[in-house]
Scaffold this motif. Structure first.
Motif, mmCIF file in Angstrom:
data_model
loop_
_atom_site.group_PDB
_atom_site.id
_atom_site.type_symbol
_atom_site.label_atom_id
_atom_site.label_comp_id
_atom_site.label_asym_id
_atom_site.label_seq_id
_atom_site.Cartn_x
_atom_site.Cartn_y
_atom_site.Cartn_z
ATOM 1 N N PRO A 186 -16.576 -31.730 11.784
ATOM 2 C CA PRO A 186 -17.971 -31.793 11.327
ATOM 3 C C PRO A 186 -18.485 -30.379 11.093
ATOM 4 N N ALA A 187 -19.390 -30.236 10.139
ATOM 5 C CA ALA A 187 -19.861 -28.897 9.780
ATOM 6 C C ALA A 187 -21.340 -28.929 9.457
ATOM 7 N N ALA A 188 -21.940 -27.739 9.479
ATOM 8 C CA ALA A 188 -23.365 -27.604 9.187
ATOM 9 C C ALA A 188 -23.638 -27.928 7.726
ATOM 10 N N PRO A 189 -24.868 -28.354 7.407
ATOM 11 C CA PRO A 189 -25.212 -28.623 6.006
ATOM 12 C C PRO A 189 -24.937 -27.394 5.132
ATOM 13 N N GLY A 190 -24.377 -27.648 3.963
ATOM 14 C CA GLY A 190 -24.064 -26.564 3.038
ATOM 15 C C GLY A 190 -22.671 -26.004 3.187
ATOM 16 N N THR A 191 -21.983 -26.362 4.277
ATOM 17 C CA THR A 191 -20.634 -25.832 4.489
ATOM 18 C C THR A 191 -19.630 -26.478 3.544
ATOM 19 N N ASP A 192 -19.780 -27.774 3.284
ATOM 20 C CA ASP A 192 -18.894 -28.528 2.404
ATOM 21 C C ASP A 192 -17.447 -28.422 2.870
ATOM 22 N N PRO A 193 -17.116 -29.039 4.015
ATOM 23 C CA PRO A 193 -15.728 -28.954 4.480
ATOM 24 C C PRO A 193 -14.733 -29.540 3.496
ATOM 25 N N TRP A 194 -15.099 -30.628 2.789
ATOM 26 C CA TRP A 194 -14.173 -31.211 1.830
ATOM 27 C C TRP A 194 -13.869 -30.228 0.700
ATOM 28 N N GLY A 195 -14.814 -29.381 0.405
ATOM 29 C CA GLY A 195 -14.626 -28.421 -0.675
ATOM 30 C C GLY A 195 -13.581 -27.362 -0.397
ATOM 31 N N GLN A 196 -13.058 -27.306 0.824
ATOM 32 C CA GLN A 196 -12.025 -26.328 1.163
ATOM 33 C C GLN A 196 -10.632 -26.815 0.768
ATOM 34 N N VAL A 197 -10.501 -28.124 0.572
ATOM 35 C CA VAL A 197 -9.169 -28.711 0.404
ATOM 36 C C VAL A 197 -8.527 -28.294 -0.913
ATOM 37 N N GLY A 198 -9.330 -28.056 -1.954
ATOM 38 C CA GLY A 198 -8.769 -27.613 -3.221
ATOM 39 C C GLY A 198 -7.955 -26.344 -3.078
ATOM 40 N N HIS A 199 -8.404 -25.441 -2.214
ATOM 41 C CA HIS A 199 -7.653 -24.195 -2.027
ATOM 42 C C HIS A 199 -6.345 -24.452 -1.295
#
Length: 457
Positions: free
Chosen positions: A251-264
Motif C-alpha cells: 500500500p502507498a500514499a496517494p500520488g505514489t502510483d505503485p502500479w505505475g512502477q511495474v512498467g520499468h
C-alpha cells in the motif's frame, strides 16, 4: 555538491573540451548509444556496432581525452550544458550524491521514459520519488539475495528453461528468437503470474512505446498508446497472482502510483534477457569457468532457491564487459561546486560505462572474462564499475535480476554442451570485443553421447 564540500578531485577548474574533441565525444560516445537505441535496442544498429567496433572506438576516444585533459569532468560546449565524467572516482562521487544534487531524472530521461512509465521512480523528484523508490524496494525485496518469493520464482525460471531446451531432444539449436520468446514468458509469469504467460500483446504494446522513447523529447508523447498500455498493465497488476512480484506491491500514499512502477520492471527484465546469451557464450568459450559454473549448478537441490555466487559473478562480469546501459545520466538540480568552478543547475553529467568498466579500475586484464573479480566481498561499484548503477540510485531490482539470471544458467548448463556457431566467439585467447551483439548469437546444444552437433563435430 554543496559549496562547503571538498571535491574528491582537488581544487581546480573543470577543463573544457575544444570543438574538435567535443565533436569526437558526440560522434564516438553519444551518437552510437542513440543509434543503437537507449530504451529499445535497434537490432541492425547493434549488428553494425559489433561489426564496426563502435564501443572500442568510444572507449579509446575517452581514454585519449583523459590523457589530454586530465581527470575532468570535461565540460562539453553543446547546446545543453554537459560534462563527461572521465575518472572512476568522479563517477562514484556523482552516483553517491543521487538524487541531490545529481538527479537521475534528467530532461532526456524524463521525456523518454514518460512514454510508458510517467510515474516511474527513476524520473521522479522530491518526496514522491522517495515514496516510489520505497515501493520498488519493498516489492523487489532489495538487498536480499533470495527474494521472499524465491521458491516460486525459481520454479518458473526452471520450467520455462525446460520448455526452451527439453531434456528429450539430444541436439538443438538456440538463437535469439527462441530465447526471447521464452524469456518474455518467464518475465510475465514472474511479474504477474501464470495467467499472463502468453500475453504477448502487453509486451508488444510496451515495445512500441519503448521504440518511441528512443527519440526522447524529439518524439511527441503517444498518449493514446500509453493509455492503452497502462490500462492493460493495471489490469494485469490488479489480477496479479500470489507469489508474483506485482502481488508484492505494498500500500502507498496517494500520488505514489505503485502500479505505475511495474512498467520499468518489464523494461529492465528485457536487458536481463540480452545478458543471458552473452553469459552463455562466455562460458562456452572459457572451459574453466564453465566447469566451476556447472559444478555449482549441480551441487544442490535444483528446485531449492540458492544464491549461486559463482553464476551471479559470471552475470556481473558479463554486465561489466557489455553494460546494458552505456550512458548513465545525472542532472544537477542546484548549482554545485567542483574545485574553483561553479557548475550551474541543469548540467547533465554523462557517465560512459563501457569506458568506466574497462578503465582498469576493476583490476588486471579488464578486457578478459574473470568472474572471480566479483567474489570475496569486493564492491567494484566503489571503483566505478556500475552495471546496476550505484549509490542511492542503485537499481532496486539488482538482487532479483541476479537470482533469475543465475537460476536460468543453472537450469540450462548441466548435461548439455553449448557451442557458439555465430561469427563472434568470445574465448580466453585474446582481449574480448568491446561490443557483442546478443541478437546475433547462435548456439548448437549437444547432449553428451548424442553425436556431432549441427555444422560439424
Amino acid at each position: 555538491m554543496r559549496p562547503e564540500d571538498t571535491p574528491p578531485t582537488g581544487d581546480r577548474a573543470l577543463p573544457r573540451a575544444g570543438a574538435a574533441d567535443a565533436l569526437r565525444v558526440a560522434a564516438y560516445v553519444l551518437l552510437p548509444s542513440v543509434v543503437c537505441g537507449p530504451v529499445l535496442r535497434r537490432r541492425r544498429a547493434m549488428a553494425a556496432a559489433e561489426r564496426l567496433g563502435w564501443d572500442r572506438t568510444g572507449i579509446g576516444a575517452v581514454r585519449r581525452l583523459r590523457s589530454r585533459y586530465g581527470d575532468g569532468p570535461l565540460l562539453l560546449p553543446f547546446g545543453r550544458r554537459a560534462a563527461l565524467v572521465l575518472a572512476p572516482r568522479d563517477a562514484v562521487d556523482v552516483l553517491d550524491r543521487t538524487p541531490d544534487p545529481f538527479s537521475p531524472a534528467s530532461r532526456e530521461k524524463r521525456a523518454a521514459l514518460a512514454q510508458f512509465q510517467p510515474h516511474g521512480s527513476l524520473i521522479s523528484r522530491g518526496a514522491v520519488r522517495e515514496d516510489r523508490r520505497r515501493v520498488n524496494e519493498d516489492a523487489l525485496d532489495s538487498g536480499q539475495p533470495l527474494h521472499r518469493g524465491a521458491g516460486r520464482l525459481v520454479r518458473v525460471v526452471r520450467e520455462e528453461a525446460g520448455e526452451l531446451l527439453p531434456d528429450g531432444g539430444p541436439v538443438a539449436e538456440l538463437a535469439w528468437p527462441e530465447l526471447e520468446k521464452s524469456w518474455w514468458r518467464t518475465v510475465r509469469r514472474v511479474v504477474f503470474g501464470d495467467a499472463a504467460r502468453d500475453d504477448d500483446l502487453l509486451t508488444e504494446r510496451l515495445a512500441r512505446l519503448r521504440a518511441a522513447a528512443n527519440w526522447s523529447y524529439l518524439m511527441p508523447q503517444h498518449r493514446l498508446r500509453r493509455a492503452r498500455f497502462l490500462a492493460h498493465l493495471r489490469e494485469r497488476t490488479a489480477g496479479a497472482e500470489p507469489g508474483s512480484l506485482a502481488a508484492a506491491l505494498p500500500p502507498a500514499a496517494p500520488g505514489t502510483d505503485p502500479w505505475g512502477q511495474v512498467g520499468h520492471w518489464l523494461f529492465a527484465f528485457d536487458a536481463v534477457g540480452m545478458t543471458l546469451p552473452r553469459t552463455l557464450a562466455l562460458l562456452a568459450g572459457h572451459p574453466e569457468a564453465l566447469r566451476r559454473a556447472t559444478e555449482e549448478a549441480t551441487a544442490g537441490d535444483p528446485v531449492r532457491p540458492r544464491e549461486l555466487p559463482y553464476l551471479r559473478a559470471c552475470v556481473r562480469e558479463t554486465l561489466r564487459l557489455w553494460p546494458t546501459t552505456p550512458l548513465l545520466l545525472r542532472e544537477t538540480v542546484t548549482a554545485t561546486h567542483r574545485g574553483a568552478t561553479t557548475v550551474p543547475a541543469g548540467t547533465t553529467f554523462v557517465l560512459y560505462t563501457p569506458y568506466l568498466h574497462r578503465s582498469g579500475a576493476a583490476g588486471a586484464e579488464p578486457d578478459r572474462f574473470v568472474p572471480e573479480r566479483w567474489l570475496g566481498g569486493r564492491d567494484l561499484a566503489r571503483l566505478g564499475v556500475v552495471p546496476f548503477s550505484a549509490g542511492p540510485g542503485r537499481c532496486p531490482g539488482e538482487d532479483v535480476v541476479l537470482l533469475l539470471a543465475a537460476t536460468w544458467l543453472a537450469a540450462v548448463l548441466p548435461g548439455r554442451m553449448f557451442r557458439v556457431t555465430s561469427r563472434t566467439r568470445p574465448g580466453p585467447d585474446g582481449p574480448l570485443p568491446a561490443g557483442l551483439d546478443p541478437f546475433a548469437l547462435r548456439f548448437s546444444v549437444l547432449r553428451p553421447g548424442a553425436g556431432p552437433a549441427p555444422g560439424g563435430g
